[in-house]
Design a protein around this motif. Structure first.
Motif, PDB file in Angstrom:
ATOM      1  N   THR A   1       9.769   8.223   8.152  1.00 58.40           N
ATOM      2  CA  THR A   1       8.439   8.561   8.637  1.00 58.40           C
ATOM      3  C   THR A   1       8.386   8.394  10.155  1.00 58.40           C
ATOM      4  O   THR A   1       9.273   7.790  10.754  1.00 58.40           O
ATOM      5  CB  THR A   1       7.373   7.645   7.989  1.00 58.40           C
ATOM      6  N   ASN A   2       7.342   8.884  10.740  1.00 60.26           N
ATOM      7  CA  ASN A   2       7.172   8.758  12.190  1.00 60.26           C
ATOM      8  C   ASN A   2       7.045   7.302  12.608  1.00 60.26           C
ATOM      9  O   ASN A   2       7.576   6.901  13.644  1.00 60.26           O
ATOM     10  CB  ASN A   2       5.941   9.525  12.645  1.00 60.26           C
ATOM     11  N   LYS A   3       6.365   6.533  11.803  1.00 59.81           N
ATOM     12  CA  LYS A   3       6.186   5.109  12.133  1.00 59.81           C
ATOM     13  C   LYS A   3       7.531   4.392  12.158  1.00 59.81           C
ATOM     14  O   LYS A   3       7.812   3.608  13.069  1.00 59.81           O
ATOM     15  CB  LYS A   3       5.248   4.445  11.128  1.00 59.81           C
ATOM     16  N   GLU A   4       8.384   4.679  11.186  1.00 61.75           N
ATOM     17  CA  GLU A   4       9.703   4.032  11.143  1.00 61.75           C
ATOM     18  C   GLU A   4      10.560   4.449  12.335  1.00 61.75           C
ATOM     19  O   GLU A   4      11.246   3.622  12.937  1.00 61.75           O
ATOM     20  CB  GLU A   4      10.410   4.380   9.830  1.00 61.75           C
ATOM     21  N   ARG A   5      10.510   5.726  12.693  1.00 61.27           N
ATOM     22  CA  ARG A   5      11.266   6.197  13.861  1.00 61.27           C
ATOM     23  C   ARG A   5      10.757   5.530  15.136  1.00 61.27           C
ATOM     24  O   ARG A   5      11.533   5.143  16.004  1.00 61.27           O
ATOM     25  CB  ARG A   5      11.181   7.712  13.978  1.00 61.27           C
ATOM     26  N   PHE A   6       9.442   5.398  15.230  1.00 61.07           N
ATOM     27  CA  PHE A   6       8.861   4.733  16.396  1.00 61.07           C
ATOM     28  C   PHE A   6       9.304   3.279  16.461  1.00 61.07           C
ATOM     29  O   PHE A   6       9.713   2.794  17.507  1.00 61.07           O
ATOM     30  CB  PHE A   6       7.330   4.813  16.344  1.00 61.07           C
ATOM     31  N   LEU A   7       9.243   2.578  15.347  1.00 60.19           N
ATOM     32  CA  LEU A   7       9.628   1.167  15.327  1.00 60.19           C
ATOM     33  C   LEU A   7      11.110   0.975  15.638  1.00 60.19           C
ATOM     34  O   LEU A   7      11.502  -0.056  16.203  1.00 60.19           O
ATOM     35  CB  LEU A   7       9.264   0.530  13.983  1.00 60.19           C
ATOM     36  N   ASP A   8      11.941   1.973  15.317  1.00 61.91           N
ATOM     37  CA  ASP A   8      13.355   1.901  15.669  1.00 61.91           C
ATOM     38  C   ASP A   8      13.554   1.967  17.189  1.00 61.91           C
ATOM     39  O   ASP A   8      14.527   1.427  17.714  1.00 61.91           O
ATOM     40  CB  ASP A   8      14.144   3.042  15.010  1.00 61.91           C
ATOM     41  N   LEU A   9      12.635   2.625  17.879  1.00 59.37           N
ATOM     42  CA  LEU A   9      12.737   2.767  19.325  1.00 59.37           C
ATOM     43  C   LEU A   9      12.172   1.572  20.092  1.00 59.37           C
ATOM     44  O   LEU A   9      12.501   1.355  21.248  1.00 59.37           O
ATOM     45  CB  LEU A   9      12.006   4.034  19.784  1.00 59.37           C
ATOM     46  N   VAL A  10      11.325   0.810  19.456  1.00 60.85           N
ATOM     47  CA  VAL A  10      10.662  -0.322  20.121  1.00 60.85           C
ATOM     48  C   VAL A  10      11.625  -1.490  20.231  1.00 60.85           C
ATOM     49  O   VAL A  10      12.294  -1.864  19.275  1.00 60.85           O
ATOM     50  CB  VAL A  10       9.398  -0.740  19.328  1.00 60.85           C
ATOM     51  N   SER A  11      11.677  -2.066  21.424  1.00 66.98           N
ATOM     52  CA  SER A  11      12.547  -3.213  21.662  1.00 66.98           C
ATOM     53  C   SER A  11      11.973  -4.458  20.986  1.00 66.98           C
ATOM     54  O   SER A  11      10.769  -4.696  21.022  1.00 66.98           O
ATOM     55  CB  SER A  11      12.672  -3.467  23.161  1.00 66.98           C
ATOM     56  N   PRO A  12      12.840  -5.276  20.388  1.00 69.80           N
ATOM     57  CA  PRO A  12      12.353  -6.511  19.785  1.00 69.80           C
ATOM     58  C   PRO A  12      11.979  -7.561  20.829  1.00 69.80           C
ATOM     59  O   PRO A  12      11.246  -8.499  20.533  1.00 69.80           O
ATOM     60  CB  PRO A  12      13.534  -6.983  18.935  1.00 69.80           C
ATOM     61  N   GLU A  13      12.479  -7.383  22.057  1.00 64.64           N
ATOM     62  CA  GLU A  13      12.172  -8.320  23.137  1.00 64.64           C
ATOM     63  C   GLU A  13      10.830  -7.973  23.765  1.00 64.64           C
ATOM     64  O   GLU A  13      10.538  -6.801  24.006  1.00 64.64           O
ATOM     65  CB  GLU A  13      13.258  -8.251  24.217  1.00 64.64           C
ATOM     66  N   PRO A  14      10.023  -8.977  24.077  1.00 65.14           N
ATOM     67  CA  PRO A  14       8.746  -8.689  24.742  1.00 65.14           C
ATOM     68  C   PRO A  14       8.986  -8.169  26.165  1.00 65.14           C
ATOM     69  O   PRO A  14       9.941  -8.560  26.830  1.00 65.14           O
ATOM     70  CB  PRO A  14       8.030 -10.033  24.763  1.00 65.14           C
ATOM     71  N   SER A  15       8.131  -7.286  26.592  1.00 65.26           N
ATOM     72  CA  SER A  15       8.253  -6.692  27.921  1.00 65.26           C
ATOM     73  C   SER A  15       7.858  -7.706  28.995  1.00 65.26           C
ATOM     74  O   SER A  15       6.981  -8.534  28.794  1.00 65.26           O
ATOM     75  CB  SER A  15       7.346  -5.475  28.024  1.00 65.26           C
ATOM     76  N   LYS A  16       8.514  -7.622  30.129  1.00 65.27           N
ATOM     77  CA  LYS A  16       8.214  -8.516  31.250  1.00 65.27           C
ATOM     78  C   LYS A  16       7.534  -7.758  32.385  1.00 65.27           C
ATOM     79  O   LYS A  16       7.460  -8.244  33.511  1.00 65.27           O
ATOM     80  CB  LYS A  16       9.513  -9.143  31.759  1.00 65.27           C
ATOM     81  N   TRP A  17       7.008  -6.570  32.121  1.00 65.18           N
ATOM     82  CA  TRP A  17       6.458  -5.751  33.180  1.00 65.18           C
ATOM     83  C   TRP A  17       5.248  -6.398  33.844  1.00 65.18           C
ATOM     84  O   TRP A  17       5.051  -6.254  35.052  1.00 65.18           O
ATOM     85  CB  TRP A  17       6.124  -4.344  32.707  1.00 65.18           C
ATOM     86  N   ILE A  18       4.457  -7.131  33.100  1.00 67.65           N
ATOM     87  CA  ILE A  18       3.280  -7.781  33.690  1.00 67.65           C
ATOM     88  C   ILE A  18       3.730  -8.853  34.688  1.00 67.65           C
ATOM     89  O   ILE A  18       3.211  -8.929  35.805  1.00 67.65           O
ATOM     90  CB  ILE A  18       2.367  -8.384  32.603  1.00 67.65           C
ATOM     91  N   GLU A  19       4.712  -9.671  34.297  1.00 70.86           N
ATOM     92  CA  GLU A  19       5.212 -10.709  35.193  1.00 70.86           C
ATOM     93  C   GLU A  19       5.853 -10.101  36.434  1.00 70.86           C
ATOM     94  O   GLU A  19       5.651 -10.582  37.552  1.00 70.86           O
ATOM     95  CB  GLU A  19       6.224 -11.615  34.473  1.00 70.86           C
ATOM     96  N   LYS A  20       6.636  -9.035  36.253  1.00 71.05           N
ATOM     97  CA  LYS A  20       7.279  -8.379  37.392  1.00 71.05           C
ATOM     98  C   LYS A  20       6.243  -7.768  38.330  1.00 71.05           C
ATOM     99  O   LYS A  20       6.369  -7.857  39.553  1.00 71.05           O
ATOM    100  CB  LYS A  20       8.250  -7.300  36.906  1.00 71.05           C
ATOM    101  N   SER A  21       5.230  -7.163  37.759  1.00 72.66           N
ATOM    102  CA  SER A  21       4.170  -6.578  38.566  1.00 72.66           C
ATOM    103  C   SER A  21       3.418  -7.655  39.343  1.00 72.66           C
ATOM    104  O   SER A  21       3.129  -7.495  40.533  1.00 72.66           O
ATOM    105  CB  SER A  21       3.206  -5.806  37.667  1.00 72.66           C
ATOM    106  N   GLN A  22       3.124  -8.761  38.698  1.00 74.11           N
ATOM    107  CA  GLN A  22       2.423  -9.861  39.368  1.00 74.11           C
ATOM    108  C   GLN A  22       3.288 -10.443  40.484  1.00 74.11           C
ATOM    109  O   GLN A  22       2.785 -10.765  41.558  1.00 74.11           O
ATOM    110  CB  GLN A  22       2.049 -10.959  38.361  1.00 74.11           C
ATOM    111  N   TRP A  23       4.599 -10.542  40.254  1.00 73.32           N
ATOM    112  CA  TRP A  23       5.507 -11.046  41.290  1.00 73.32           C
ATOM    113  C   TRP A  23       5.461 -10.139  42.513  1.00 73.32           C
ATOM    114  O   TRP A  23       5.403 -10.610  43.641  1.00 73.32           O
ATOM    115  CB  TRP A  23       6.934 -11.140  40.741  1.00 73.32           C
ATOM    116  N   ARG A  24       5.481  -8.811  42.294  1.00 72.99           N
ATOM    117  CA  ARG A  24       5.418  -7.871  43.413  1.00 72.99           C
ATOM    118  C   ARG A  24       4.102  -7.998  44.173  1.00 72.99           C
ATOM    119  O   ARG A  24       4.074  -7.937  45.400  1.00 72.99           O
ATOM    120  CB  ARG A  24       5.623  -6.434  42.928  1.00 72.99           C
ATOM    121  N   ILE A  25       3.018  -8.199  43.452  1.00 74.02           N
ATOM    122  CA  ILE A  25       1.712  -8.381  44.097  1.00 74.02           C
ATOM    123  C   ILE A  25       1.703  -9.674  44.911  1.00 74.02           C
ATOM    124  O   ILE A  25       1.266  -9.694  46.061  1.00 74.02           O
ATOM    125  CB  ILE A  25       0.584  -8.388  43.040  1.00 74.02           C
ATOM    126  N   ASP A  26       2.199 -10.744  44.320  1.00 73.08           N
ATOM    127  CA  ASP A  26       2.210 -12.050  44.995  1.00 73.08           C
ATOM    128  C   ASP A  26       3.094 -12.068  46.229  1.00 73.08           C
ATOM    129  O   ASP A  26       2.855 -12.847  47.151  1.00 73.08           O
ATOM    130  CB  ASP A  26       2.673 -13.153  44.029  1.00 73.08           C
TER     131      ASP A  26
END
Length: 93
Positions: A1-26
């Motif tokens: 199903t589409n949901k299963e294909r999507f879940l196969d693409l999702v990384s099990p690791e949490p994203s760090k984009w918020i922390e990286k973005s905050q570091w760039r702002i700081d």
């Protein structure tokens, strides 16, 4: 199903984009200065037709550090700036 294909693409690791973005702002103030320095270094290297390896030899700064410096988010030391200014005969700050 589409949901299963999507879940196969999702990384099990949490994203760090918020922390990286905050570091760039700081750190945006010194990053802007670092980017200007990187541009001056690259421009002078091109003008003098010398490589990063040659700059490394002339400054005693390891070529891997030179690579990091010209990427624009390197936190330079006063000693590094002085050696680069002397080797390239320019003012960086």
């Amino acid at each position: 199903t589409n949901k299963e294909r999507f879940l196969d693409l999702v990384s099990p690791e949490p994203s760090k984009w918020i922390e990286k973005s905050q570091w760039r702002i700081d750190n945006r103030d010194w990053i802007k200065v670092s980017q200007k320095i990187a541009f001056k270094i690259l421009s002078k290297l091109k003008e003098l037709n010398i490589s990063k390896e040659q700059l490394s030899e002339n400054t005693g700064i390891h070529v891997e550090h030179i690579d990091l410096m010209v990427k624009g988010s390197y936190n330079f030391t006063i000693g590094e700036i002085t050696r680069l200014e002397n080797a390239l005969d320019i003012t960086l700050i």
